[in-house]
Design a protein around this motif. Structure first.
Motif, PDB file in Angstrom:
ATOM      1  N   CYS A   1       0.854  -1.181   0.000  1.00  0.00           N
ATOM      2  CA  CYS A   1       0.000   0.000   0.000  1.00  0.00           C
ATOM      3  C   CYS A   1       0.890   1.231   0.000  1.00  0.00           C
ATOM      4  N   ALA A   2       0.810   2.011  -1.050  1.00  0.00           N
ATOM      5  CA  ALA A   2       1.558   3.267  -1.129  1.00  0.00           C
ATOM      6  C   ALA A   2       0.698   4.385  -0.572  1.00  0.00           C
TER       7      ALA A   2
ATOM      8  N   THR B   1       5.277   3.050   2.537  1.00  0.00           N
ATOM      9  CA  THR B   1       4.435   1.942   2.107  1.00  0.00           C
ATOM     10  C   THR B   1       4.121   1.027   3.288  1.00  0.00           C
ATOM     11  N   VAL B   2       3.053   0.257   3.123  1.00  0.00           N
ATOM     12  CA  VAL B   2       2.629  -0.707   4.133  1.00  0.00           C
ATOM     13  C   VAL B   2       2.483  -2.061   3.442  1.00  0.00           C
ATOM     14  N   PRO B   3       3.507  -2.886   3.501  1.00  0.00           N
ATOM     15  CA  PRO B   3       3.414  -4.208   2.875  1.00  0.00           C
ATOM     16  C   PRO B   3       2.606  -5.183   3.725  1.00  0.00           C
ATOM     17  N   LEU B   4       1.998  -6.132   3.045  1.00  0.00           N
ATOM     18  CA  LEU B   4       1.347  -7.254   3.723  1.00  0.00           C
ATOM     19  C   LEU B   4       1.887  -8.525   3.074  1.00  0.00           C
ATOM     20  N   GLN B   5       2.736  -9.228   3.791  1.00  0.00           N
ATOM     21  CA  GLN B   5       3.289 -10.477   3.304  1.00  0.00           C
ATOM     22  C   GLN B   5       2.352 -11.606   3.696  1.00  0.00           C
ATOM     23  N   MET B   6       1.872 -12.351   2.695  1.00  0.00           N
ATOM     24  CA  MET B   6       0.906 -13.417   2.941  1.00  0.00           C
ATOM     25  C   MET B   6       1.531 -14.753   2.555  1.00  0.00           C
ATOM     26  N   SER B   7       1.525 -15.685   3.489  1.00  0.00           N
ATOM     27  CA  SER B   7       2.114 -17.002   3.254  1.00  0.00           C
ATOM     28  C   SER B   7       1.090 -18.074   3.603  1.00  0.00           C
TER      29      SER B   7
END
Length: 123
Positions: free
Chosen positions: A22-23, A78-84
């Motif tokens: 998310c920018a 930015t707000v990253p969301l790492q999904m595993s």
């Protein structure tokens, strides 16, 4: 004016990983909480994860705890969301959101929203 723009969605197989970002622009977010929500067809928009910008304290929905990681990048805003370990039930449109102040887990807590991005997990 606050702008939130999501990127990184797509199609992935069950068990795979995907990284959303998310920018954020339009103001200084040091006093804000940033969050990710998601909405599957026919369902309400639900809370996924949130992070307090000033101290990086995080909060997760039980359904994603241990699989998703939210973070923030001061340099890039930015707000990253790492999904595993993705599951078919993670399929939804994912939204970035922002609110002034502390945590909230209801969509009505958040004042600013991105346009959303599709994540599809195939079985």
């Amino acid at each position: 004016q606050v702008q939130l723009v999501e990127s990184g969605g797509g199609l992935v197989q069950a068990g795979g990983s995907l990284r959303l970002s998310c920018a954020a622009s339009g103001r200084t977010f040091s006093s804000y909480t940033m969050a990710w929500f998601r909405q599957a067809p026919g369902n309400e928009r639900e809370f996924v994860a949130a992070i307090r910008w000033r101290d990086s304290i995080v909060l997760y929905a039980d359904s994603v705890k241990g699989r998703f990681t939210i973070s923030r990048d001061n340099a890039e805003n930015t707000v990253p969301l790492q999904m595993s370990s993705l599951k078919p039930e993670d399929t939804a449109v994912y939204y970035c959101a922002a609110k002034f102040g502390g945590f909230g887990t209801y969509k009505t807590d958040y004042s600013y929203w991105g346009q959303g991005i599709q994540v599809t997990v195939s079985s």
